[in-house]
Scaffold this motif. Structure first.
Motif, PDB file in Angstrom:
ATOM      1  N   VAL A 225      -3.155   1.708   7.530  1.00  0.00           N
ATOM      2  CA  VAL A 225      -3.930   1.075   8.212  1.00  0.00           C
ATOM      3  C   VAL A 225      -4.369  -0.271   7.305  1.00  0.00           C
ATOM      4  O   VAL A 225      -4.542  -1.273   7.717  1.00  0.00           O
ATOM      5  N   ASP A 226      -4.351   0.168   6.145  1.00  0.00           N
ATOM      6  CA  ASP A 226      -4.926  -0.841   4.902  1.00  0.00           C
ATOM      7  C   ASP A 226      -3.712  -2.020   5.021  1.00  0.00           C
ATOM      8  O   ASP A 226      -3.892  -3.108   4.874  1.00  0.00           O
ATOM      9  N   PHE A 227      -2.451  -1.610   5.196  1.00  0.00           N
ATOM     10  CA  PHE A 227      -1.225  -2.330   5.088  1.00  0.00           C
ATOM     11  C   PHE A 227      -1.477  -3.566   6.367  1.00  0.00           C
ATOM     12  O   PHE A 227      -1.265  -4.752   6.293  1.00  0.00           O
ATOM     13  N   ILE A 228      -1.778  -3.114   7.642  1.00  0.00           N
ATOM     14  CA  ILE A 228      -1.946  -3.768   8.737  1.00  0.00           C
ATOM     15  C   ILE A 228      -3.214  -4.704   8.497  1.00  0.00           C
ATOM     16  O   ILE A 228      -3.007  -5.742   8.703  1.00  0.00           O
TER      17      ILE A 228
ATOM     18  N   GLN B 191       0.799  -1.309   0.036  1.00  0.00           N
ATOM     19  CA  GLN B 191       0.037  -0.047   0.259  1.00  0.00           C
ATOM     20  C   GLN B 191       0.839   1.288   0.063  1.00  0.00           C
ATOM     21  O   GLN B 191       0.646   2.453  -0.277  1.00  0.00           O
ATOM     22  N   LEU B 192       2.093   0.935   0.634  1.00  0.00           N
ATOM     23  CA  LEU B 192       2.972   2.301   0.634  1.00  0.00           C
ATOM     24  C   LEU B 192       4.321   2.092  -0.171  1.00  0.00           C
ATOM     25  O   LEU B 192       5.100   3.074  -0.310  1.00  0.00           O
TER      26      LEU B 192
ATOM     27  N   LEU C 125       5.500  10.492  10.495  1.00  0.00           N
ATOM     28  CA  LEU C 125       4.347  11.270  10.692  1.00  0.00           C
ATOM     29  C   LEU C 125       3.330  11.327   9.658  1.00  0.00           C
ATOM     30  O   LEU C 125       2.170  11.259   9.617  1.00  0.00           O
ATOM     31  N   ASN C 126       3.955  10.851   8.336  1.00  0.00           N
ATOM     32  CA  ASN C 126       2.861  10.795   7.068  1.00  0.00           C
ATOM     33  C   ASN C 126       2.125   9.358   7.312  1.00  0.00           C
ATOM     34  O   ASN C 126       0.837   9.420   7.073  1.00  0.00           O
ATOM     35  N   GLU C 127       2.626   8.569   7.824  1.00  0.00           N
ATOM     36  CA  GLU C 127       1.936   7.203   8.047  1.00  0.00           C
ATOM     37  C   GLU C 127       1.178   6.938   9.370  1.00  0.00           C
ATOM     38  O   GLU C 127       0.242   6.270   9.153  1.00  0.00           O
ATOM     39  N   TYR C 128       1.331   7.765  10.435  1.00  0.00           N
ATOM     40  CA  TYR C 128       0.664   7.856  11.540  1.00  0.00           C
ATOM     41  C   TYR C 128      -0.483   8.410  11.453  1.00  0.00           C
ATOM     42  O   TYR C 128      -0.966   9.068  12.629  1.00  0.00           O
ATOM     43  N   SER C 129      -0.799   9.404  10.511  1.00  0.00           N
ATOM     44  CA  SER C 129      -1.884  10.307  10.509  1.00  0.00           C
ATOM     45  C   SER C 129      -2.669  10.128   9.095  1.00  0.00           C
ATOM     46  O   SER C 129      -1.886  10.501   8.103  1.00  0.00           O
TER      47      SER C 129
ATOM     48  N   GLY D   4      -1.178  12.250   5.912  1.00  0.00           N
ATOM     49  CA  GLY D   4      -1.961  11.974   4.665  1.00  0.00           C
ATOM     50  C   GLY D   4      -1.910  10.452   4.314  1.00  0.00           C
ATOM     51  O   GLY D   4      -2.450  10.070   3.326  1.00  0.00           O
ATOM     52  N   GLN D   5      -0.889   9.621   5.021  1.00  0.00           N
ATOM     53  CA  GLN D   5      -0.859   8.301   4.451  1.00  0.00           C
ATOM     54  C   GLN D   5      -1.289   7.329   5.527  1.00  0.00           C
ATOM     55  O   GLN D   5      -1.123   6.221   5.595  1.00  0.00           O
TER      56      GLN D   5
END
Length: 473
Positions: A242-245, A147-148, A221-225, A236-237
């Motif tokens: 979350v989709d990855f998890i 996803q990332l 910061l990008n992934e955690y919000s 913004g990511q």
């Protein structure tokens, strides 16, 4: 004419001098690398001079022989921040213990300069002072996040009796994996999750699998919000993370290890920005998570969005959320946390489904979260499989329907991703509206059902029929 010539000459000289001052050479010379550096590995320089790209092929150091390397850069005058990697953030350099190393900083004056530097360790290869318990392992140093389009180190804690029993366990997904189990990899102390859970297990706790996901360094910061913070130009990511998890990591864990995959035995936990993304994951994917530990959450990063998001996602079933902040933190931490906790009430959650505490001596620090982790874990997972029970207790995850009441689609909780089950949907008048196969993790179409009460019957392979009620709005 001579006067004009002098003017042009000195102007060109000044321009040349200005170029030298802003784009002169800075040489980074590595005079020593760790003895466990893989033979033939490329060493990359990464920093403010290349947008922090850890795999930049134009920033590979040149081997000089005798374990030395160098690269010459032409950065502008001013502060230069940098690190060394072997081509990814997973393989970034570490401190003497193999843990987090802060950015290197050099105030460059524009003059030709050579820095003699030593790489102490590589984070993925570690140092010699690991504090992780024997039942902690690195599941994968480079687990792919489609996803990332990134790779990440994943830690795994298995209960002490995992290898000697056939038990299935609840699973807790935690963020900032570097700080959970090992002081050698932490950047500000460890939570001692492994020591705490091992101690609780000796006291009779059923046990729990913990999956630790390393943060992405510059991408944290990008992934955690899911929301962009304009001031920090980050965020913004969170949706992709979350989709990855949910869609990549959890299916792998459930198919590889003995888990209880249902929502009532699946939780998420984190601190600061990790607390923000834990709350978002819980609220957004209540079909997957019913437990969340929210420690010193950085809800300020998303403004009013965290509270609004929770309020807009009605309760879909039994849940537990543990809110914790320290009295020594900025008062806004507790205030923002209170706003989110209040929004749970607006979303229909019950008062006893949340725990809220501001501990007077608490600080925004690992020592505080380490101390409070055992109580949070016990509260979150009480009355589930991880509650104190008999040595052979192996409860099955209950099968539930989400959302309920429903609209056009529902999902099955308590069924592992990819698992095929028999499914029947029967109206209150006895009419069978669906009799087919459903697959765990995939939505079930209910858009053709008239509004009313239904009975949903699910049977796993070689199992018994389990019946639950569903309301079609």
């Amino acid at each position: 004419m001579q006067k004009l010539f002098r003017l042009v000459f000195f102007s060109l000289l000044a321009l040349h001098g200005s170029w030298q001052m802003t784009h002169a050479q800075l040489t980074l010379k590595v005079i020593s690398v760790p003895t466990n550096t893989p033979p033939g590995a490329n060493i990359h320089a990464v920093g403010t001079f290349n947008g922090w790209n850890p795999s930049d092929a134009t920033k590979i150091l040149t081997p000089l022989g005798n374990g030395q390397y160098s690269i010459t850069l032409t950065p502008p005058v001013g502060e230069v921040k940098f690190k060394f990697t072997r081509g990814s953030w997973t393989t970034v350099e570490g401190n003497a213990n193999g843990g987090f190393l802060p950015d290197r900083v050099h105030n460059y004056n524009g003059q030709p300069t050579t820095l003699d530097l030593t790489i102490l360790s590589w984070e993925d290869l570690g140092g010699n002072n690991s504090t992780a318990a024997p039942n902690v392992s690195i599941m994968d140093n480079n687990f792919y996040m489609p996803q990332l389009n990134r790779y990440r180190r994943i830690w795994l804690y298995l209960p002490p009796d995992y290898a000697t029993t056939s038990k299935k366990y609840p699973v807790l997904y935690m963020h900032d994996g570097q700080n959970l189990f090992d002081a050698a990899t932490s950047f500000s102390g460890e939570w001692e999750v492994d020591e705490s859970l091992n101690s609780l297990h000796q006291q009779g706790d059923y046990g729990c699998i913990v999956v630790g996901i390393d943060n992405g360094g510059i991408d944290r910061l990008n992934e955690y919000s899911p929301w962009v913070n304009v001031q920090y130009n980050a965020g913004g990511q969170g949706d992709e993370y979350v989709d990855f998890i949910v869609n990549t990591l959890k299916p792998h864990i459930d198919s590889t290890y003995r888990t209880l995959p249902g929502r009532t035995t699946t939780g998420t936990m984190g601190s600061s920005m990790g607390g923000l993304i834990s709350m978002y994951a819980f609220s957004e994917r209540q079909d997957v998570f019913s437990r969340a530990g929210i420690f010193s959450p950085a809800f300020w990063f998303g403004g009013n969005s965290p509270a609004n998001h929770v309020a807009a996602h009605p309760r879909q079933g039994e849940a537990r959320v543990y809110f914790l902040a320290g009295g020594q933190e900025p008062v806004s931490v507790a205030q923002n946390m209170q706003a989110v906790a209040d929004s749970m009430m607006a979303a229909g959650f019950l008062n006893d489904e949340k725990f809220f505490a501001v501990v007077s001596d608490g600080q925004h620090s690992e020592w505080f979260w380490r101390r409070e982790f055992p109580d949070a874990y016990k509260w979150l997972f009480q009355n589930t499989a991880s509650a104190v029970g008999g040595p052979n207790a192996e409860p099955d995850a209950p099968i539930e329907i989400f959302p309920n009441p429903t609209g056009s689609w529902v999902r099955l909780s308590g069924v592992a991703t990819g698992e095929r089950v028999d499914l029947q949907i029967v109206g209150s008048d006895g009419r069978v509206w669906r009799d087919s196969i459903a697959v765990g993790g995939e939505p079930v179409w209910t858009g053709n059902l008239p509004a009313g009460l239904y009975f949903v019957k699910v049977k796993k392979q070689d199992g018994k029929w389990v019946t639950t009620k569903m309301i079609r709005q």
